[in-house]
Design a protein around this motif. Structure first.
Motif, short mmCIF file in Angstrom:
data_model
loop_
_atom_site.label_atom_id
_atom_site.label_comp_id
_atom_site.label_asym_id
_atom_site.label_seq_id
_atom_site.Cartn_x
_atom_site.Cartn_y
_atom_site.Cartn_z
N LYS A 81 -26.70 -39.91 -5.19
CA LYS A 81 -27.41 -38.50 -4.97
C LYS A 81 -26.22 -38.21 -3.87
N THR A 82 -25.68 -38.84 -3.13
CA THR A 82 -24.53 -38.64 -2.38
C THR A 82 -23.34 -37.18 -2.99
N PRO A 101 -28.08 -37.57 1.20
CA PRO A 101 -29.35 -37.36 1.28
C PRO A 101 -29.97 -38.86 1.16
N THR A 102 -31.15 -38.89 2.05
CA THR A 102 -31.68 -40.15 2.11
C THR A 102 -33.41 -39.75 2.22
N MET A 106 -31.65 -35.22 5.60
CA MET A 106 -30.46 -34.63 4.75
C MET A 106 -29.40 -34.30 5.68
N ALA A 150 -27.71 -28.54 -0.68
CA ALA A 150 -28.80 -29.33 -0.10
C ALA A 150 -30.16 -28.68 -0.84
N TYR A 154 -31.59 -30.42 -4.12
CA TYR A 154 -32.71 -31.26 -3.65
C TYR A 154 -33.85 -30.46 -3.15
#
Length: 349
Positions: A81-82, A101-102, A106, A150, A154
């Motif tokens: 998702k990076t 993203p983790t 973000m 972002a 997401y």
């Protein structure tokens, strides 16, 4: 040369500078604050967007100034998702920035220079020439574009910014600090400076300057070896900025700011991954409150380094923890699209 680049970039003017220009043009001084808000709070990308300014003033600004906004040229999505972006600047130079993203945060990883002059042997950017510094507005734009990305991908806004992309931030000191001021100011994006980390390869006099300026953001030092012989081998900058000089600068910085420091340490197989290396690092950590991030190495085509083996990584981290050093092992993100630490390099002409 393109005319838009020849005009003065309006974001390089302070509000006071803007006031002087406006008064000289017979415009009311309060317009300077309105223009500044459009540039730094509302992230306007053209003078036309500044709808509370008279049309004649917008046209005058457009004739006299440029607004050299950064655009996304290409984006690549990693399986984790990076998202890696190549950004095109107004003068057609290309830089890179990454959305990481983790579950906890973000993060935007942004560049501060076009290329880099430091020639660190393990870093892809170090094999590029440094073409120029980025303006504060060009750094700001990366953050704005990655924040939009972002939210779009997401549904979550940026929480953190790391100056760990292309270039050495402390060799672009004024623009980096001005960009952080605009990102954190109430009349800018109003982000917390505690959510921003500037990473340096280690320039002692500039670390002291950060202390004198009593900065509120976080500082990370790319250390990667805690003895001068090894560090000289992989980071030529260490020859003028020895570990002793860095330790003194960091102590000065801590006295002035009370901010602990993060040491970034990439483990290279059979180079700096032994327990004797861990012992040297633990000793270096005694100088001031700090933590260590052990970083997975991401091989690049220019260099022959390999990532340390898993058992040695764990043993290294455990040794530091037993010595009372706060230690985290950071797993790489975006390796499959060359977006991970040390992999940023422009492959196209």
């Amino acid at each position: 040369m393109n005319a838009i680049v020849e005009k003065k970039e309006i974001r390089n003017l302070s509000v006071e500078d803007l006031k002087k220009v406006l008064i000289a043009e017979g415009e009311p001084a309060f317009r300077a604050k309105q223009i500044s808000e459009w540039l730094w709070m509302k992230s306007a990308r053209s003078f036309e967007e500044m709808t509370n300014l008279p049309k004649a003033l917008r046209e005058k600004l457009n004739e006299r100034f440029s607004l050299n906004v950064v655009n996304i040229h290409q984006s690549q999505h990693s399986s984790d998702k990076t998202i890696k972006n190549t950004f095109r600047l107004a003068d057609n130079n290309i830089i890179e920035g990454v959305l990481i993203p983790t579950p906890e945060r973000m993060t935007a990883c942004v560049s501060s220079q076009v290329g880099c002059s430091l020639t660190c042997k393990f870093c892809a950017t170090g094999y590029m020439e440094r073409k120029r510094n980025l303006d504060a507005g060009e750094i700001y734009d990366q953050v704005v574009l990655i924040d939009q990305q972002a939210k779009l991908n997401y549904g979550i806004p940026l929480s953190n910014i790391v100056y760990m992309g292309m270039g050495e931030p402390l060799l672009n000191y004024a623009n980096v600090l001005r960009s952080i001021d605009r990102l954190t100011a109430p009349d800018g994006l109003n982000m917390s400076p505690k959510r921003i980390t500037v990473s340096t390869a280690g320039i002692a006099k500039m670390i002291k300057k950060l202390g004198d300026d009593q900065v509120k953001f976080n500082l990370a030092l790319s250390l990667h070896a805690a003895n001068d012989v090894k560090r000289n081998e992989i980071m030529p900058i260490n020859e003028q900025n020895t570990l002793k000089a860095l330790a003194e600068a960091l102590k000065y910085y801590f006295i002035k700011t009370k901010n602990p420091v993060t040491y970034e340490y990439i483990l290279f197989d059979n180079f700096n991954d032994g327990l004797e290396d861990a012992a040297e690092l633990a000793k270096f950590c005694k100088h001031l409150p700090c933590k260590v991030n052990i970083i997975e190495y991401n091989p690049i085509s220019f260099a022959s380094f390999q990532n340390a083996e898993e058992d040695k990584t764990e043993a290294f981290a455990n040794y530091l923890r037993k010595q009372g050093v706060i230690t985290n092992i950071r797993r790489s993100r975006g390796k499959d699209i060359d977006a991970a630490c040390g992999q940023l390099a422009i492959k196209e002409k």
